[in-house]
Design a protein around this motif. Structure first.
Motif, PDB file in Angstrom:
ATOM      1  N   GLU A  49       0.735  -1.116  -0.165  1.00  0.00           N
ATOM      2  CA  GLU A  49       0.061   0.137   0.013  1.00  0.00           C
ATOM      3  C   GLU A  49       0.969   1.338  -0.089  1.00  0.00           C
ATOM      4  OE1 GLU A  49      -2.857   0.131   2.887  1.00  0.00           O
ATOM      5  OE2 GLU A  49      -3.657  -1.720   2.228  1.00  0.00           O
ATOM      6  N   LEU A  50       0.516   2.362  -1.021  1.00  0.00           N
ATOM      7  CA  LEU A  50       1.012   3.544  -0.832  1.00  0.00           C
ATOM      8  C   LEU A  50       0.109   4.561  -0.216  1.00  0.00           C
ATOM      9  CD1 LEU A  50       3.926   4.825  -1.900  1.00  0.00           C
ATOM     10  CD2 LEU A  50       2.551   5.305  -4.080  1.00  0.00           C
ATOM     11  N   SER A  51       0.635   5.387   0.429  1.00  0.00           N
ATOM     12  CA  SER A  51      -0.304   6.434   1.055  1.00  0.00           C
ATOM     13  C   SER A  51       0.670   7.762   1.212  1.00  0.00           C
ATOM     14  CB  SER A  51      -0.866   6.038   2.527  1.00  0.00           C
ATOM     15  OG  SER A  51       0.408   5.963   3.430  1.00  0.00           O
ATOM     16  N   PRO A  66      -5.038  13.626   2.075  1.00  0.00           N
ATOM     17  CA  PRO A  66      -4.609  12.601   1.816  1.00  0.00           C
ATOM     18  C   PRO A  66      -4.876  11.680   0.510  1.00  0.00           C
ATOM     19  CG  PRO A  66      -6.332  12.611   3.450  1.00  0.00           C
ATOM     20  CD  PRO A  66      -6.396  13.723   2.706  1.00  0.00           C
ATOM     21  N   TYR A  67      -4.191  10.614   0.423  1.00  0.00           N
ATOM     22  CA  TYR A  67      -4.682   9.627  -0.599  1.00  0.00           C
ATOM     23  C   TYR A  67      -4.062   8.103  -0.064  1.00  0.00           C
ATOM     24  CZ  TYR A  67       0.164   9.766  -2.432  1.00  0.00           C
ATOM     25  OH  TYR A  67       1.138   9.806  -2.477  1.00  0.00           O
ATOM     26  N   ASP A  68      -4.618   7.033  -0.272  1.00  0.00           N
ATOM     27  CA  ASP A  68      -4.133   5.729   0.275  1.00  0.00           C
ATOM     28  C   ASP A  68      -4.615   4.926  -1.108  1.00  0.00           C
ATOM     29  OD1 ASP A  68      -3.195   3.662   1.469  1.00  0.00           O
ATOM     30  OD2 ASP A  68      -4.626   3.645   3.062  1.00  0.00           O
ATOM     31  N   VAL A  69      -3.812   4.072  -1.517  1.00  0.00           N
ATOM     32  CA  VAL A  69      -3.855   3.077  -2.635  1.00  0.00           C
ATOM     33  C   VAL A  69      -3.137   1.592  -2.437  1.00  0.00           C
ATOM     34  CG1 VAL A  69      -3.133   2.814  -5.186  1.00  0.00           C
ATOM     35  CG2 VAL A  69      -3.528   5.239  -4.174  1.00  0.00           C
ATOM     36  N   GLN A 129       0.604  -2.823 -21.364  1.00  0.00           N
ATOM     37  CA  GLN A 129       1.308  -2.898 -19.889  1.00  0.00           C
ATOM     38  C   GLN A 129       0.446  -2.122 -19.094  1.00  0.00           C
ATOM     39  OE1 GLN A 129       5.383  -1.296 -20.633  1.00  0.00           O
ATOM     40  NE2 GLN A 129       6.089  -3.407 -21.558  1.00  0.00           N
ATOM     41  N   THR A 130       0.537  -2.693 -17.870  1.00  0.00           N
ATOM     42  CA  THR A 130      -0.210  -1.910 -16.651  1.00  0.00           C
ATOM     43  C   THR A 130       0.352  -0.732 -16.418  1.00  0.00           C
ATOM     44  OG1 THR A 130      -0.994  -4.250 -15.927  1.00  0.00           O
ATOM     45  CG2 THR A 130      -1.090  -2.440 -14.447  1.00  0.00           C
ATOM     46  N   ARG A 131      -0.433   0.395 -16.002  1.00  0.00           N
ATOM     47  CA  ARG A 131       0.032   1.690 -15.610  1.00  0.00           C
ATOM     48  C   ARG A 131      -0.876   2.234 -14.652  1.00  0.00           C
ATOM     49  NH1 ARG A 131       4.025   0.425 -17.909  1.00  0.00           N
ATOM     50  NH2 ARG A 131       5.161   1.478 -19.477  1.00  0.00           N
ATOM     51  N   VAL A 132      -0.487   2.374 -13.245  1.00  0.00           N
ATOM     52  CA  VAL A 132      -1.071   2.783 -12.188  1.00  0.00           C
ATOM     53  C   VAL A 132      -0.836   4.265 -11.775  1.00  0.00           C
ATOM     54  CG1 VAL A 132      -1.841   2.199  -9.577  1.00  0.00           C
ATOM     55  CG2 VAL A 132      -1.314   0.499 -11.340  1.00  0.00           C
ATOM     56  N   SER A 133      -1.822   5.003 -11.502  1.00  0.00           N
ATOM     57  CA  SER A 133      -1.130   6.472 -11.198  1.00  0.00           C
ATOM     58  C   SER A 133      -2.450   7.116 -10.280  1.00  0.00           C
ATOM     59  CB  SER A 133      -1.301   7.556 -12.459  1.00  0.00           C
ATOM     60  OG  SER A 133      -2.482   7.570 -13.075  1.00  0.00           O
ATOM     61  N   PRO A 156     -12.516   6.395  -7.433  1.00  0.00           N
ATOM     62  CA  PRO A 156     -12.605   7.691  -6.536  1.00  0.00           C
ATOM     63  C   PRO A 156     -11.607   7.289  -5.005  1.00  0.00           C
ATOM     64  CG  PRO A 156     -14.533   6.856  -6.836  1.00  0.00           C
ATOM     65  CD  PRO A 156     -13.737   5.787  -7.424  1.00  0.00           C
ATOM     66  N   LEU A 157     -10.905   8.275  -4.541  1.00  0.00           N
ATOM     67  CA  LEU A 157     -10.175   8.357  -3.523  1.00  0.00           C
ATOM     68  C   LEU A 157     -10.421   9.127  -2.684  1.00  0.00           C
ATOM     69  CD1 LEU A 157      -6.483   7.527  -4.973  1.00  0.00           C
ATOM     70  CD2 LEU A 157      -8.193   5.801  -3.922  1.00  0.00           C
TER      71      LEU A 157
END
Length: 481
Positions: free
Chosen positions: A94-96, A157-160, A181-185, A140-141
């Motif tokens: 997890e990235l926050s 804040p955000y949490d992914v 290819q997978t891209r996440v942002s 949505p975050l």
């Protein structure tokens, strides 16, 4: 000196031209000075001026999960890591973090709506279309709002769950069979309205924190900057004057005006126009220079002194006569008297006195008594006048005989070249009458009277002539008048 007389003559003769030149120089100097100080050189430049500048930044981090079999002794379970470029997906799934937004302006107030979204997509390369996006999913975050001033920003804040997003993308790839290819942002949209820097604002800004998956790790890319809002302004820039205008202009103006005032004053006071004596002197000096090749500096022979004398009005006349008769012009050593001996006559020109009272560049002052009328002593008795010993205003037409106006044959001043000063010096040296010079030691007299020995010898010769004339008239040379 002669140079000063020539300058005066030139200024007097070319007065109008010189005044015109000085006026032109004053105008040029005034123009340069005015350009440097009165009307400085200005240029107009076009500048881009920032009205307001937005700035959005991300911070990010992750907490290490409790899975000792995968820590390998590098990370502690529960450890928090921040702002790394690479994260391990298995232990940091997890990235926050936070997204901070602010803007720079000299004034303003903006209402901001900040929306965060997780974007998962599949991208690939196409020969015809370049990069191709095969599919996209959004999640949505969160959404927040705030009123912002230039001194205050907003943070949300955000949490992914990165590993979950990658697993979801893998399932889609498997179902669709796409080659992408997978891209996440993490995408943030900031909607703004209000005023900033005196300008109305109604704008939506986009920021994205890209995450690229490489096997068991994912990398955090850089966030693209949003360009500031600017306007074009025309600015007038004043250039510093150069040394020519700043210094040269005022100096040229001042010197020209000073010269003009001095020239006009000298002209009005009659200080430019040359006197007759000065003009005569300059004409003589010009002739002396022009006919130098025809003049030899040789002492006149003794037997030529008793020849009848004919006087020339100018040195040029005497030289012309010498050329016509194939003779040379003889100049007495020291200058001042010029002679041509021809057919039993001595043709003579006597140089006019130097009106400046100074030593000319060619030699000592010529003409007149050694002591001037105003009492200024000459350097020495003048040996350069005619050998007959006759003073200005007392010469007879035949060159011999006649009573001298100096006061009698027993008066030292009856000797040409002796004025009050040298007469007094000779008396102090023991010489009371011209006849005393015939028996005197020239060296002793020269030392005692502070006179050149050559001058004393000349006076001895003149005294001998005077005594001879007196004896010829049957008078005693030492008798009182």
């Amino acid at each position: 000196m002669t140079g000063g007389l020539r300058v005066r003559a030139l200024l007097d003769r070319q007065f109008e031209v010189v005044v015109l030149v000085l006026v032109v120089l004053a105008v040029v100097g005034g123009f340069l000075a005015y350009g440097a100080y009165g009307q400085p050189n200005t240029t107009t430049e076009t500048n881009e001026v920032t009205v307001w500048a937005p700035n959005g930044t991300f911070t990010h981090g992750s907490t290490v999960t409790d899975n000792e079999s995968k820590l390998a002794g590098v990370f502690d379970p529960g450890q928090s890591v921040k702002n790394r470029s690479v994260y391990y997906m298995t232990i940091m799934p997890e990235l926050s973090g936070e997204f901070a937004f602010e803007y720079a302006a000299d004034s303003g107030e903006l209402d901001a709506t900040i929306e965060r979204t997780l974007v998962i997509r599949s991208v690939g390369q196409s020969r015809d279309e370049g990069q191709v996006e095969y599919w996209r999913q959004t999640e949505p975050l969160g959404t927040g709002s705030a009123t912002l001033s230039p001194a205050e920003g907003a943070t949300v804040p955000y949490d992914v769950n990165v590993s979950g997003a990658v697993a979801q993308a893998d399932r889609v790839h498997e179902r669709l069979g796409d080659p992408g290819q997978t891209r996440v942002s993490v995408n943030v949209t900031v909607a703004l309205s209000g005023t900033a820097g005196g300008q109305e604002v109604d704008r939506t800004l986009e920021y994205a924190l890209p995450l690229s998956v490489e096997g068991s790790v994912y990398r955090v890319g850089s966030v693209g900057a949003v360009e500031p809002v600017t306007r074009t302004e025309r600015v007038t820039v004043t250039s510093e004057p150069g040394p020519l205008g700043a210094v040269g202009g005022p100096v040229l103006l001042g010197l020209a005006l000073l010269g003009l005032a001095g020239l006009v004053y000298a002209r009005s006071e009659g200080r430019l126009a040359l006197t007759e004596a000065e003009l005569t002197w300059l004409a003589y000096r010009d002739d002396r220079s022009d006919f130098d090749d025809w003049i030899s500096t040789i002492r006149l022979p003794e037997d030529a002194r008793s020849l009848p004398v004919a006087e020339a009005d100018t040195l040029a006349d005497l030289v012309d006569f010498a050329i016509d008769t194939d003779n040379s012009v003889l100049e007495q050593p020291g200058g001042g008297a010029y002679h041509v001996v021809h057919d039993g006559y001595r043709y003579t020109f006597e140089a006019p006195p130097d009106p400046t009272g100074a030593t000319d560049e060619s030699g000592p002052r010529s003409g007149g008594d050694a002591d001037s009328d105003d009492g200024r002593p000459a350097p020495h008795p003048d040996p350069d006048l005619d050998a007959g010993g006759e003073s200005e205003g007392s010469r007879t037409s035949s060159g011999a005989g006649g009573e001298r106006e100096s006061g009698g044959e027993t008066d030292l001043r009856s000797l040409r070249g002796v004025g009050p000063t040298y007469a007094e010096r000779l008396r102090e040296a023991g010489v009371e009458r011209p006849a005393d010079l015939l028996e005197a030691d020239p060296d002793r007299i020269a030392s005692a009277a502070d006179m050149p020995r050559e001058g004393v010898e000349t006076l001895v010769e003149r005294a001998r002539e005077l005594v001879g004339e007196v004896e010829g008239r049957g008078q005693r040379p030492d008798a009182d008048d």
